[in-house]
Design a protein around this motif. Sequence first.
Motif, PDB file in Angstrom:
ATOM      1  N   VAL A 402      16.835  -0.796 -19.074  1.00 41.97           N
ATOM      2  CA  VAL A 402      16.055   0.062 -19.980  1.00 41.97           C
ATOM      3  C   VAL A 402      15.318   1.136 -19.181  1.00 41.97           C
ATOM      4  CG1 VAL A 402      14.172   0.113 -21.648  1.00 41.97           C
ATOM      5  CG2 VAL A 402      15.814  -1.779 -21.685  1.00 41.97           C
ATOM      6  N   ALA A 403      14.746   0.764 -18.040  1.00 44.67           N
ATOM      7  CA  ALA A 403      14.038   1.743 -17.212  1.00 44.67           C
ATOM      8  C   ALA A 403      14.980   2.833 -16.725  1.00 44.67           C
ATOM      9  CB  ALA A 403      13.385   1.034 -16.020  1.00 44.67           C
ATOM     10  N   LYS A 404      16.193   2.474 -16.326  1.00 44.08           N
ATOM     11  CA  LYS A 404      17.158   3.482 -15.884  1.00 44.08           C
ATOM     12  C   LYS A 404      17.578   4.378 -17.043  1.00 44.08           C
ATOM     13  CE  LYS A 404      19.101   1.047 -11.893  1.00 44.08           C
ATOM     14  NZ  LYS A 404      20.325   0.460 -11.278  1.00 44.08           N
ATOM     15  N   GLY A 405      17.691   3.815 -18.250  1.00 49.85           N
ATOM     16  CA  GLY A 405      18.002   4.643 -19.408  1.00 49.85           C
ATOM     17  C   GLY A 405      16.915   5.656 -19.686  1.00 49.85           C
ATOM     18  N   ILE A 406      15.648   5.227 -19.600  1.00 53.27           N
ATOM     19  CA  ILE A 406      14.526   6.160 -19.803  1.00 53.27           C
ATOM     20  C   ILE A 406      14.509   7.215 -18.700  1.00 53.27           C
ATOM     21  CG2 ILE A 406      12.019   6.339 -19.951  1.00 53.27           C
ATOM     22  CD1 ILE A 406      11.974   3.486 -21.045  1.00 53.27           C
ATOM     23  N   VAL A 545       4.386  -4.889 -13.203  1.00 51.03           N
ATOM     24  CA  VAL A 545       4.947  -3.563 -13.516  1.00 51.03           C
ATOM     25  C   VAL A 545       4.495  -3.125 -14.903  1.00 51.03           C
ATOM     26  CG1 VAL A 545       7.073  -2.252 -13.879  1.00 51.03           C
ATOM     27  CG2 VAL A 545       6.931  -3.900 -11.993  1.00 51.03           C
ATOM     28  N   GLY A 546       4.479  -4.068 -15.866  1.00 53.46           N
ATOM     29  CA  GLY A 546       4.009  -3.731 -17.210  1.00 53.46           C
ATOM     30  C   GLY A 546       2.559  -3.286 -17.210  1.00 53.46           C
ATOM     31  N   LEU A 547       1.714  -3.962 -16.423  1.00 56.12           N
ATOM     32  CA  LEU A 547       0.304  -3.574 -16.355  1.00 56.12           C
ATOM     33  C   LEU A 547       0.129  -2.195 -15.734  1.00 56.12           C
ATOM     34  CD1 LEU A 547      -1.264  -6.991 -15.259  1.00 56.12           C
ATOM     35  CD2 LEU A 547      -1.467  -5.892 -17.503  1.00 56.12           C
ATOM     36  N   TRP A 548       0.928  -1.860 -14.725  1.00 58.83           N
ATOM     37  CA  TRP A 548       0.877  -0.500 -14.170  1.00 58.83           C
ATOM     38  C   TRP A 548       1.189   0.546 -15.240  1.00 58.83           C
ATOM     39  CZ3 TRP A 548      -1.146   1.558 -10.039  1.00 58.83           C
ATOM     40  CH2 TRP A 548      -1.324   0.808  -8.881  1.00 58.83           C
ATOM     41  N   CYS A 549       2.093   0.211 -16.146  1.00 58.59           N
ATOM     42  CA  CYS A 549       2.579   1.205 -17.126  1.00 58.59           C
ATOM     43  C   CYS A 549       1.635   1.419 -18.297  1.00 58.59           C
ATOM     44  CB  CYS A 549       3.950   0.777 -17.665  1.00 58.59           C
ATOM     45  SG  CYS A 549       5.271   0.769 -16.436  1.00 58.59           S
ATOM     46  N   ILE A 550       0.718   0.459 -18.575  1.00 57.79           N
ATOM     47  CA  ILE A 550      -0.089   0.558 -19.806  1.00 57.79           C
ATOM     48  C   ILE A 550      -1.511   1.019 -19.536  1.00 57.79           C
ATOM     49  CG2 ILE A 550       1.320  -1.200 -20.929  1.00 57.79           C
ATOM     50  CD1 ILE A 550      -1.088  -3.131 -20.547  1.00 57.79           C
ATOM     51  N   HIS A 551      -1.755   1.670 -18.407  1.00 53.05           N
ATOM     52  CA  HIS A 551      -3.075   2.254 -18.199  1.00 53.05           C
ATOM     53  C   HIS A 551      -3.404   3.211 -19.343  1.00 53.05           C
ATOM     54  CE1 HIS A 551      -2.949   0.709 -14.049  1.00 53.05           C
ATOM     55  NE2 HIS A 551      -4.251   0.909 -14.035  1.00 53.05           N
ATOM     56  N   VAL A 562       9.361   5.806 -10.331  1.00 53.12           N
ATOM     57  CA  VAL A 562       8.660   4.809  -9.520  1.00 53.12           C
ATOM     58  C   VAL A 562       8.771   3.434 -10.166  1.00 53.12           C
ATOM     59  CG1 VAL A 562       6.412   4.150  -8.583  1.00 53.12           C
ATOM     60  CG2 VAL A 562       7.110   6.556  -8.602  1.00 53.12           C
ATOM     61  N   VAL A 563       8.768   3.391 -11.500  1.00 51.22           N
ATOM     62  CA  VAL A 563       8.945   2.114 -12.207  1.00 51.22           C
ATOM     63  C   VAL A 563      10.280   1.490 -11.842  1.00 51.22           C
ATOM     64  CG1 VAL A 563       9.161   1.039 -14.471  1.00 51.22           C
ATOM     65  CG2 VAL A 563       7.437   2.806 -14.101  1.00 51.22           C
ATOM     66  N   VAL A 564      11.337   2.296 -11.815  1.00 51.60           N
ATOM     67  CA  VAL A 564      12.663   1.797 -11.435  1.00 51.60           C
ATOM     68  C   VAL A 564      12.626   1.255 -10.008  1.00 51.60           C
ATOM     69  CG1 VAL A 564      15.062   2.456 -10.985  1.00 51.60           C
ATOM     70  CG2 VAL A 564      13.899   3.299 -13.031  1.00 51.60           C
ATOM     71  N   GLY A 569      12.842  -3.278  -6.234  1.00 51.29           N
ATOM     72  CA  GLY A 569      12.343  -3.779  -4.957  1.00 51.29           C
ATOM     73  C   GLY A 569      12.383  -5.290  -4.866  1.00 51.29           C
ATOM     74  N   GLU A 570      12.541  -5.773  -3.653  1.00 49.56           N
ATOM     75  CA  GLU A 570      12.581  -7.214  -3.421  1.00 49.56           C
ATOM     76  C   GLU A 570      11.192  -7.834  -3.554  1.00 49.56           C
ATOM     77  OE1 GLU A 570      15.138  -9.168  -2.960  1.00 49.56           O
ATOM     78  OE2 GLU A 570      16.622  -7.547  -3.027  1.00 49.56           O
ATOM     79  N   GLU A 571      10.161  -7.124  -3.088  1.00 53.24           N
ATOM     80  CA  GLU A 571       8.813  -7.663  -3.107  1.00 53.24           C
ATOM     81  C   GLU A 571       8.115  -7.358  -4.427  1.00 53.24           C
ATOM     82  OE1 GLU A 571       7.687  -9.600  -0.777  1.00 53.24           O
ATOM     83  OE2 GLU A 571       9.560  -9.358   0.352  1.00 53.24           O
ATOM     84  N   CYS A 572       7.179  -8.218  -4.766  1.00 50.56           N
ATOM     85  CA  CYS A 572       6.397  -8.017  -5.987  1.00 50.56           C
ATOM     86  C   CYS A 572       5.386  -6.892  -5.760  1.00 50.56           C
ATOM     87  CB  CYS A 572       5.686  -9.315  -6.348  1.00 50.56           C
ATOM     88  SG  CYS A 572       4.888  -9.279  -7.968  1.00 50.56           S
ATOM     89  N   PRO A 573       5.243  -5.950  -6.703  1.00 54.47           N
ATOM     90  CA  PRO A 573       4.270  -4.856  -6.521  1.00 54.47           C
ATOM     91  C   PRO A 573       2.842  -5.397  -6.447  1.00 54.47           C
ATOM     92  CG  PRO A 573       5.804  -4.388  -8.311  1.00 54.47           C
ATOM     93  CD  PRO A 573       6.001  -5.816  -7.952  1.00 54.47           C
TER      94      PRO A 573
END
Length: 605
Positions: A402-406, A545-551, A562-564, A569-573
């Motif tokens: 979905v992120a790549k589609g957006i 990632v969801g929390l970063w997006c809903i500021h 950056v979301v993609v 990424g292998e590591e957790c943000p």
Amino acid sequence: MHSHVPSLFLFFFFLCFAHGTAHLDGPPRHGCPPTSCPSGPRVRFPFWFPGRQGPECGYKGFELICDDRGRTALSVPNTSQPLLVESIDYKSQSVVLHDPTGCLPLVIANLTQSRFSASKFPYSNQDPYNYVLFKCPPPDRDYMTEVACRSKPPSYKVYAVESSDYVGNLPLVYCERSGSVDPLPNPIDDMIDQAQFEWTTPDCKKCTEGLCGWNGSKIECFPPRHGQPAILKLEITGGIVGSLLLLVGLIGLGYVLNERRRDKAFQLKIESFLHDYEALKPTRYSYNDIKRITNDFEEKLGQGAYGTVYKGKLSNEIFVAVKMLDNSFGNGEEFINEVSTMGRIHHVNVVRMVGFCADGFRRALVYEFLPNESLEKFIFQGEDTLDPTLSWERLHDIALGVAKGIEYLHQGCDHKILHFDIKPHNILLDDNFNPKIADFGLAKLCSKEQSAVSMTAARGTMGYIAPEVFSRNFGSVSSKSDVYSFGMLLLEMVGGRKNVDVNAKNMSQMYFPQWVYNHLNKGEELEIRIREDGDCKIARKLAIVGLWCIHWYPADRPPVKVVVQMLEGEECPVMPKNPFVSSNSGEAATMQGRLWNTNLEVIEE
């Protein structure tokens, strides 16, 4: 397939002139010896070099030049440079032309589209080859036909895809459509470098004993020139060599035709399919077509906010979903908006519009059929009944798709497309659970150079609408509004529930995003539907990632690119700051040293 070479030469030369048979003044003179450029074939009637020879030595439309490298060339209108003459066979009246830029098929297609009706010598248009051009970024797609003259390495390359090919099986992710080439008499890869053409007028085949010329009213034969045995011998040798080349060409053509006969059944199946299903652009259907496709609306798939969805069939193997719109679907603006928007989109994570119907007051949208329906069906089933096929790995893949589609909608199209209605109901799943973004009735198009868009009214679905869509006190409406909706979607995928739950056991759980942030901020694990090792890590990653997006403020949200990267990424943000409090006006949100606060220029709607 039938070859169209015999008459294409006439079309190619005489199409450029209103009357290709315009007569030349003056009687013929058989004192015009053959001539040539320093590097090129022997030239005689009907070809000639204006300036070096008199008009009696040639025929209108057969003028040649010597380029700066001493090669024989034919100047043709609508081309960037002359076409090189590789060889001329006067006995069979054929010439081999070469385009150094590799654009010979585009030249022919351009002449076909612009001058076909004016030609007195049109070539047969049976069984033409039609192609769509796609502009693709790296990496290279070596097994597709490249149109080098339209490519700009290393930024992108342009490839030709036959219109009968199903784009879903081709590596066209992140590619965009950049034109078409049609019709062509032969496959484009057989013509990309050079091709052989024949002419019938003037007809010198009857002059078997010598030369021919124009006597002012008709073609006349002349006896061989005496005293020039070397030239005559050279012409005979050229005829033999030309015949051998023609024989080799015929053998090659026979081989190609034989190969094509082997998959005749497959080609017929594709042609039958394309009759009802144009893969590269939406088709307009009548209401009777819609009734035929749905078998008189036999199988109902569901009921939406603006109409009913039925299952349809274009062929025994191709199924579609037909949404019949009711009168509550706006005043026609949403319908026009969706059709015009979907016609621009070709991406693996965006649903493909097959066609539409606008027959009187009846309106319908025809999409590819996706058997697993929407994501909403799988994530809102309660904690104990979530479909076991949606493992955390699959949920992660769906989120990334979905992120790549957006990202494609925001950056991969000719215009930036803002969806404004990202939610589980509008994420459809194919038979392999690959996600596809659907429902573009609320979408807006804007220039890729601009960052923000003004709106006269809020649009979207409650619970997914970004704060700035309601109030400009939070910032300007932009692509970050879709990022907000995607963040709410991610958190619902994590919780398997609506973000606002009026049946929650306590007030702290009523707003699920706040509950997620409080738990993670305290270092606690979510422990939501954790079944296998590694599930906790994926759930935590999707939640962060969801929390970063809903500021609340768009400047604090990451762009979708950056979301993609975070999802890949292998590591957790790292945990963001609290998204539910006011931002410092002088401070931009950052993550791992990355700055994404930008000035947003407003575009008038």
